[in-house]
Design an enzyme around this catalytic site. Structure first.
Site, PDB file in Angstrom:
ATOM      1  CG  HIS A 162      -2.775  -1.139  -6.999  1.00  0.00           C
ATOM      2  ND1 HIS A 162      -3.123  -0.399  -5.919  1.00  0.00           N
ATOM      3  CD2 HIS A 162      -2.903  -2.434  -6.617  1.00  0.00           C
ATOM      4  CE1 HIS A 162      -3.460  -1.201  -4.920  1.00  0.00           C
ATOM      5  NE2 HIS A 162      -3.338  -2.454  -5.325  1.00  0.00           N
ATOM      6  CG  ASP A 192       1.904  -2.803  -8.337  1.00  0.00           C
ATOM      7  OD1 ASP A 192       1.887  -2.444  -9.537  1.00  0.00           O
ATOM      8  OD2 ASP A 192       0.990  -3.474  -7.816  1.00  0.00           O
ATOM      9  NE  ARG A 209      -4.278  -1.385  -0.048  1.00  0.00           N
ATOM     10  CZ  ARG A 209      -4.339  -2.463  -0.826  1.00  0.00           C
ATOM     11  NH1 ARG A 209      -3.315  -2.776  -1.604  1.00  0.00           N
ATOM     12  NH2 ARG A 209      -5.427  -3.202  -0.866  1.00  0.00           N
ATOM     13  CD  GLU A 238      -2.695   3.036  -5.366  1.00  0.00           C
ATOM     14  OE1 GLU A 238      -1.523   2.718  -5.094  1.00  0.00           O
ATOM     15  OE2 GLU A 238      -3.586   2.208  -5.617  1.00  0.00           O
TER      16      GLU A 238
HETATM   17  P1  NAD Z   1      -1.372 -11.209   5.126  1.00  0.00           P
HETATM   18  O1  NAD Z   1      -2.407 -10.715   6.064  1.00  0.00           O
HETATM   19  O2  NAD Z   1      -1.351 -12.655   4.763  1.00  0.00           O
HETATM   20  O3  NAD Z   1       0.090 -10.823   5.669  1.00  0.00           O
HETATM   21  C1  NAD Z   1       0.402  -9.593   6.220  1.00  0.00           C
HETATM   22  C2  NAD Z   1       1.528  -9.802   7.224  1.00  0.00           C
HETATM   23  O4  NAD Z   1       1.940  -8.509   7.711  1.00  0.00           O
HETATM   24  C3  NAD Z   1       1.119 -10.643   8.450  1.00  0.00           C
HETATM   25  O5  NAD Z   1       2.049 -11.678   8.658  1.00  0.00           O
HETATM   26  C4  NAD Z   1       1.128  -9.621   9.585  1.00  0.00           C
HETATM   27  O6  NAD Z   1       1.473 -10.203  10.847  1.00  0.00           O
HETATM   28  C5  NAD Z   1       2.181  -8.647   9.110  1.00  0.00           C
HETATM   29  N1  NAD Z   1       2.107  -7.355   9.784  1.00  0.00           N
HETATM   30  C6  NAD Z   1       1.011  -6.641  10.094  1.00  0.00           C
HETATM   31  N2  NAD Z   1       1.347  -5.503  10.738  1.00  0.00           N
HETATM   32  C7  NAD Z   1       2.703  -5.515  10.829  1.00  0.00           C
HETATM   33  C8  NAD Z   1       3.650  -4.621  11.388  1.00  0.00           C
HETATM   34  N3  NAD Z   1       3.249  -3.490  12.007  1.00  0.00           N
HETATM   35  N4  NAD Z   1       4.954  -4.932  11.296  1.00  0.00           N
HETATM   36  C9  NAD Z   1       5.363  -6.095  10.709  1.00  0.00           C
HETATM   37  N5  NAD Z   1       4.509  -6.977  10.162  1.00  0.00           N
HETATM   38  C10 NAD Z   1       3.190  -6.694  10.216  1.00  0.00           C
HETATM   39  O7  NAD Z   1      -1.524 -10.314   3.815  1.00  0.00           O
HETATM   40  P2  NAD Z   1      -1.022 -10.642   2.337  1.00  0.00           P
HETATM   41  O8  NAD Z   1      -2.078 -11.399   1.604  1.00  0.00           O
HETATM   42  O9  NAD Z   1       0.367 -11.166   2.376  1.00  0.00           O
HETATM   43  O10 NAD Z   1      -1.034  -9.160   1.706  1.00  0.00           O
HETATM   44  C11 NAD Z   1      -0.188  -8.136   2.203  1.00  0.00           C
HETATM   45  C12 NAD Z   1      -0.643  -6.804   1.635  1.00  0.00           C
HETATM   46  O11 NAD Z   1      -0.403  -6.783   0.222  1.00  0.00           O
HETATM   47  C13 NAD Z   1      -2.165  -6.563   1.715  1.00  0.00           C
HETATM   48  O12 NAD Z   1      -2.540  -6.042   2.975  1.00  0.00           O
HETATM   49  C14 NAD Z   1      -2.403  -5.557   0.621  1.00  0.00           C
HETATM   50  O13 NAD Z   1      -2.323  -4.244   1.138  1.00  0.00           O
HETATM   51  C15 NAD Z   1      -1.242  -5.803  -0.349  1.00  0.00           C
HETATM   52  N6  NAD Z   1      -1.719  -6.294  -1.671  1.00  0.00           N
HETATM   53  C16 NAD Z   1      -1.361  -5.612  -2.792  1.00  0.00           C
HETATM   54  C17 NAD Z   1      -1.777  -6.059  -4.036  1.00  0.00           C
HETATM   55  C18 NAD Z   1      -1.397  -5.366  -5.326  1.00  0.00           C
HETATM   56  O14 NAD Z   1      -2.019  -5.630  -6.377  1.00  0.00           O
HETATM   57  N7  NAD Z   1      -0.406  -4.498  -5.338  1.00  0.00           N
HETATM   58  C19 NAD Z   1      -2.584  -7.198  -4.124  1.00  0.00           C
HETATM   59  C20 NAD Z   1      -2.907  -7.889  -2.946  1.00  0.00           C
HETATM   60  C21 NAD Z   1      -2.466  -7.429  -1.708  1.00  0.00           C
END
Ligand code: NAD
Length: 337
Positions: A302, A265, A241, A270
């Site tokens: 994105h 990305d 994000r 954005e």
């Molecule tokens: P997920 O929930 O499986 O994993 C997120 C991880 O971050 C977890 O292990 C959590 O414990 C950790 N976390 C949370 N707060 C934290 C902090 N303060 N410090 C350290 N670690 C922390 O999520 P995911 O499926 O792996 O997705 C991650 C992110 O990717 C999503 O939240 C989304 O914003 C982003 N995303 C982007 C796209 C894109 O097209 N660019 C697509 C999907 C997801």
């Protein structure tokens, strides 16, 4: 043409690929999907009149004013066709009795693989080489990269996506270090990944990649302090994000030469820019304009989620939940917020 008994669903911020995949998942009879190109926000919420539910994406504004307007129209469900839900006020949704669902797990591989595409492209300057050879410029000057093998990658957030990124980078022979609020020591031991805090990670990494959701704790997690800790010449990657990175600090880090390269990305501002064709317009965002002219910055708009498999799964889960909602059945496990 759907019959008047077919439940109407207003779908916002749609592009041709959304319409194709959601339309195919819904079929013609089950749901009447009314596709809008504009985003859902308080001012556009009136367009949901007659709809039982709405379907939205990452840049729609699902805060209290929008939810109040939707509730007034009788809308009782918002289906997010994405994983992140930082654009939703969950407390307000509860207050208005509006159910929220998301697609938590559509294809972490799509996002992880795009992360790797960005790292390889930026490091080996493929984007510049592509443009050069098309101009019959076969010079290699300025295209020197580095071996990933033997270098250190620091992954912040080892959830579904971050873990896959770690595992792919291990395949390149990298040392992989990680930070997470909730570490997964069993997985880390099995894959040879070392957990540490973000300060140690910043100091040791040749590549830092961000894979946490946007929360109050991760908001601007990469600012001037973090950048100062990073190794001179290190690469920074963000596919999660935009607000994880403080853009002004990032630009300073690039101008000083301290940061070696940046792949994004996602971008703080954005909304209204990414996903749109602005090629005939004057770009109003000066920080984005600055970022786009650094030779060592690579931006995609994105698109990390954009694979056939991910679109299919997003549409399947979203439509299944919409159908369950209109039929009064419980949502798919793990999708309700
Ligand atoms: P997920 O929930 O499986 O994993 C997120 C991880 O971050 C977890 O292990 C959590 O414990 C950790 N976390 C949370 N707060 C934290 C902090 N303060 N410090 C350290 N670690 C922390 O999520 P995911 O499926 O792996 O997705 C991650 C992110 O990717 C999503 O939240 C989304 O914003 C982003 N995303 C982007 C796209 C894109 O097209 N660019 C697509 C999907 C997801």
């Amino acid at each position: 043409m759907s019959s008047s008994a077919t439940p109407l669903i207003a779908v916002y911020d749609t592009k041709p690929y959304d319409r194709e995949y959601l339309g195919a998942a819904a079929g013609v009879e089950a749901l009447d999907l009314r596709f809008h190109e504009f985003r859902l926000e308080p001012e556009t919420a009136f367009s949901a009149e007659g709809a039982r539910a709405v379907c939205v994406f990452v840049n729609d504004k699902i805060q209290r004013p929008t939810l109040a307007n939707l509730a007034h129209l009788g809308v009782r469900m918002v289906a997010l066709r994405c994983a992140g839900f930082n654009n939703v006020d969950l407390k307000a949704a509860k207050h208005f009795g509006i159910a929220i669902t998301r697609v938590p797990n559509y294809s972490p591989h799509a996002v992880a693989e795009h992360t790797i595409a960005l790292i390889l492209t930026l490091n080996r300057k493929i984007h510049r080489a592509f443009n050069r050879v098309r101009e019959l410029n076969f010079s290699l000057s300025g295209l020197v990269g580095f071996d990933l093998h033997g270098k250190t990658a620091g992954i912040i957030g080892t959830g579904k996506i971050g873990r896959i990124v770690c595992e792919i980078l291990k395949g390149f022979g990298m040392r992989v270090i990680a930070a997470d609020l909730f570490p997964n020591p069993e997985w880390a031991a099995r894959k040879g990944v070392e957990y540490m805090d973000t300060v140690a990670l910043a100091r040791q990494s040749d590549i830092v990649s961000l894979h946490t959701p946007l929360t109050s704790q991760t908001d601007h997690i990469v600012g001037s302090d973090f950048i100062a800790l990073m190794k001179p010449g290190a690469m920074l990657v963000n596919v999660s994000r935009g607000r994880l990175i403080h853009t002004t600090a990032l630009i300073e880090g690039l101008k000083s030469g301290h940061i070696g390269g940046v792949a994004l990305d996602v971008y703080e501002e954005e909304e209204g820019v990414f996903f749109e064709d602005l090629s005939g317009e004057v770009l109003q965002d000066d920080e984005l304009a600055r970022l786009l002219v650094f030779p060592n910055v690579l931006v995609t708009a994105h698109q990390a989620f954009l694979t056939r498999e991910a679109l299919h799964e997003i549409s399947r889960v979203t439509v299944e939940n919409l159908l369950r909602f209109v039929q009064g059945q419980p949502f798919l496990e793990g999708t309700a917020l």
